[in-house]
Scaffold this active site. Structure first.
Site, short mmCIF file in Angstrom:
data_model
loop_
_atom_site.label_atom_id
_atom_site.label_comp_id
_atom_site.label_asym_id
_atom_site.label_seq_id
_atom_site.Cartn_x
_atom_site.Cartn_y
_atom_site.Cartn_z
CE LYS A 55 71.10 13.99 47.00
NZ LYS A 55 70.63 15.04 47.91
CD GLN A 99 69.20 18.65 47.49
OE1 GLN A 99 68.94 17.44 47.36
NE2 GLN A 99 70.33 19.10 47.72
CG ASP A 122 70.72 13.26 54.12
OD1 ASP A 122 71.89 12.72 54.26
OD2 ASP A 122 70.74 14.57 53.54
#
Ligand code: NAP
Length: 283
Positions: A55, A99, A122
């Site tokens: 990323k 994450q 996200d």
């Protein structure tokens, strides 16, 4: 049997998304704004570290800034939330990605929900998920959004089709089920307690595999002509679908790697640019 399945090339879909972002990044740059994604990694899971690195590299290639926060696996929920709040307050940070998965002793839901809505690139907050379910999320989860983008890019019909999603995680299976439903698919969501899972898959026009088990979906489960989307990413670049066995049955199928993965990252970049534009009022 289908003799010429379409290989759904995630690199092509990702390239188109990123191509559209380039002028937007340039315009922000001309206004002195560099979109910035902050990623938080708790612990030392090597796969998660790889994702975070990928990323960061994607940000660099597109001219975005990335900040990486590495926290030890002993980090408490409170410490993690404090780190997230600091990023929430930082006006130079436009997107925050925690994450997943975090170590088991951490309250992941509480940590996700600490992310400010306008930086939840996200779609992991409870409110972000609710917006996705209602069909008006600014930032749906990146992997579900990537799956929908692949279907759209290849103009594969969704309305009226029976979509079977295997997996119900809050960042993948559940939101992609909601997004398919919002596009008028008839959706069945399967999980570890589903009885007779192969028979559900055998009736699917669209199969989404989001299980986290290598080669889980077998060739003889696939209805001839079905579209197969493999979100799985297991050690050794292995998907959740037995690709070689499913390929002859499918009308279209994503490979692993170069399927859902690159589109997920492109979607994360897009959401970060969207967030930067919104924050700066330049959209
Ligand atoms: P997760 O949180 O572990 O969820 C896995 C889901 O699969 C759960 O809902 C679980 O059911 C279900 N499941 C497990 N074993 C099953 C079985 N035998 N039969 C039916 N369902 C079963 O995983 P995730 O985060 O959603 O990720 C899923 C996969 O996608 C992983 O391979 C991950 O690496 C990959 N992934 C890829 C990307 C990408 O960019 N391509 C991004 C994110 C994740 P229960 O709910 O009943 O436990």
């Amino acid at each position: 049997m289908n003799n010429s399945p379409i290989i759904l090339d995630g690199n092509c879909v990702a390239a188109e998304i990123k191509e559209r972002l380039a002028p937007r990044v340039a315009k922000l740059g001309a206004n002195g704004i560099v979109p910035c994604l902050a990623t938080i990694l708790v612990g030392d899971d090597p796969a998660s570290a790889t994702y975070v690195r990928m990323k960061g590299n994607a940000c660099k290639r597109l001219g975005l800034r990335s900040i990486r926060i590495d926290l030890p696996s002993a980090t408490t929920t409170e410490e993690l939330i404090a780190a997230i709040r600091e990023l929430n307050r930082d006006p130079a940070v436009h997107g925050i990605l925690l994450q997943h998965p975090v170590p088991g002793h951490i309250d992941e839901r509480a940590a996700f929900d600490a992310i400010a809505m306008d930086k939840d690139v996200d779609g992991v907050t409870t409110q972000g998920f609710a917006q996705t379910a209602f069909g008006f999320a600014a930032f749906p989860s990146c992997t579900p959004a990537a799956i929908m983008a692949i279907l759209a890019y290849y103009k594969l019909p969704v309305a009226g089709k029976h979509a079977v999603v295997i997996g119900r995680s809050p960042i993948l299976g559940k939101p992609v089920s909601a997004m398919l439903l919002n596009q008028d698919a008839t959706v069945t969501t399967c999980h570890s307690k589903t009885e007779g899972l192969p028979s559900f898959v055998r009736s699917a026009d669209i199969v989404v595999a989001a299980v986290g088990k290598p080669n889980f979906v077998r060739g003889d489960w696939i209805k001839p002509g079905a579209v197969v989307l493999d979100a799985g990413y297991n050690p050794g670049n292995v998907g959740d679908v037995d690709y070689e066995a499913c390929l002859p049955q499918a009308s279209a199928i994503t490979p692993v790697p170069a399927g859902v993965g690159p589109v997920t990252i492109a979607m994360l970049m897009k959401h970060t640019v969207d967030a930067a534009e919104k924050a700066s009022g330049t959209n």
